[in-house]
Design an enzyme around this catalytic site. Structure first.
Site, PDB file in Angstrom:
ATOM      1  N   ILE A 235      47.452  37.402  46.559  1.00  0.00           N
ATOM      2  CA  ILE A 235      46.065  36.987  46.281  1.00  0.00           C
ATOM      3  C   ILE A 235      45.167  38.198  46.511  1.00  0.00           C
ATOM      4  CG2 ILE A 235      44.221  35.322  46.767  1.00  0.00           C
ATOM      5  CD1 ILE A 235      46.197  33.744  48.472  1.00  0.00           C
ATOM      6  N   HIS A 236      44.379  38.566  45.514  1.00  0.00           N
ATOM      7  CA  HIS A 236      43.417  39.648  45.742  1.00  0.00           C
ATOM      8  C   HIS A 236      42.192  39.592  44.835  1.00  0.00           C
ATOM      9  CE1 HIS A 236      45.182  41.436  42.134  1.00  0.00           C
ATOM     10  NE2 HIS A 236      44.123  42.205  42.082  1.00  0.00           N
TER      11      HIS A 236
END
Length: 347
Positions: free
Chosen positions: A204-205
């Site tokens: 996740i980014h």
């Protein structure tokens, strides 16, 4: 000898640049790499130059940890200074980051031709910073290297037809070269005590997930639910780790590890049973390893991965019927890109 200025700043761009840098050298073009510093941690940056045999940067602008406007503006200023000093014949950009748009604008304002690798991708969500970066970069580029036919069609719908080339996907070039190397050098599966085929990989980014606390919590809850079915290994982006800590989240069933190099990630992906990500590049890398993917976003620019049944959005429950994707080519995208650039500079 014509001089190419290559602007890089983020992990996916290092990966894409590796085969193209080698192909540029084969056609007799000189290349200077400018690292904007957008990804500055050694595990997000330096390791990729070493593992993928990318030439060391001639410049490191060390611009990072700023908001979108400030980061892009600072990069633009420093890139202009470097371009004025070096006077390159062409500026080569990749993808859709702040480094991409800064390189495109700096070159365009100096009347230096721009070549964009991964041109024509569209999520059709203008709330995403990456979408704005893609659109603007494409509209100032002289050469637009599209990985798919859908990307070519997107450009045509915007009136961009000159300099457009469907070349396939350079990330596929890199994957083919890295698979055997990863098997011989990476020990990450053994180090983490994983069972091949018995775990999923997650990342996740993206700002749309990390800038919205409520949405971020929902994504983490989704991953926790997935982890009740299959153990999940999650290399954690530094920004994501800070966010987890600030919100007091310790996701159950997830093994959180530091960011990994390309060879370790390639080996993790090749033995995984599923991939859960908001990364554009990882959606494709999952397909290259023939691992099903769930995209933790409400849309994707890689629509063919969904249409071919290898990817689905987290808001959908089922995959389409599975088939191979022919658009990505056979591993010679970098060679095609280098030849088109050589042809432009020879005119």
């Amino acid at each position: 000898m014509p001089e190419i200025f290559t602007v890089l700043g983020a992990r996916p761009q290092f990966i894409k640049a590796a085969p193209v840098s080698r192909a540029l050298a084969r056609v007799g073009l000189s290349e200077s790499i400018v690292h904007t510093g957008q990804h500055f941690d050694a595990l997000m940056s330096d390791i990729f130059f070493d593992e993928l045999d990318i030439p060391k940067p001639a410049y490191n602008l060390e611009v990072n940890s700023l908001g979108h406007g400030a980061m892009t503006g600072r990069m633009l200023e420093k890139l202009e200074e470097a371009m004025l000093a070096e006077k390159p014949d062409l500026v080569l950009i990749y993808g859709d980051t702040n480094s991409t748009i800064a390189g495109a604008l700096a070159a365009a304002k100096l009347n230096i031709p721009v070549a964009h690798v991964e041109a024509g991708l569209r999520s059709f969500n203008r709330r995403m910073p990456e979408e704005i970066n893609r659109v603007v970069a494409d509209h100032v580029s002289a050469l637009l290297f599209c990985p798919t036919r859908a990307a070519v069609a997107n450009l045509g719908a915007e009136g961009i037809v000159k300099g457009v080339h469907a070349v396939g996907d350079v990330m596929y070039d890199t994957t083919l070269a890295a698979v055997k190397r990863a098997e011989g050098r990476s020990t990450i599966i053994e180090t983490l005590g994983l069972t091949p085929g018995g775990y999923a990989v997650a990342t996740i980014h993206r700002a749309e997930n990390t800038d919205d606390p409520e949405r971020f919590d929902r994504v983490v809850a989704w991953l926790e639910a997935a982890a009740r079915e299959t153990p999940v290994v999650m290399p954690v982006h530094p920004r994501t780790r800070k966010l987890l800590a600030s919100r007091g989240l310790n996701p159950a069933g997830l093994t959180l590890i530091d960011p990994v190099g390309y060879l370790d990630m390639a080996r993790l992906l090749s033995r995984a049973t599923a991939v859960f990500t908001d990364s554009g590049g990882l959606q494709k890398e999952a397909y290259f390893h023939r691992v099903p993917c769930v995209t933790l976003r409400d849309e994707t620019e890689w629509v063919e991965t969904v249409e071919a049944g290898w990817n689905r959005l987290w808001t959908s429950k089922d995959y389409a019927p599975r088939r191979d994707i022919t658009d990505y080519g056979s591993g010679d995208a970098a060679t095609s890109i280098a030849r088109h650039i050589a042809d432009l500079l020879a005119d």
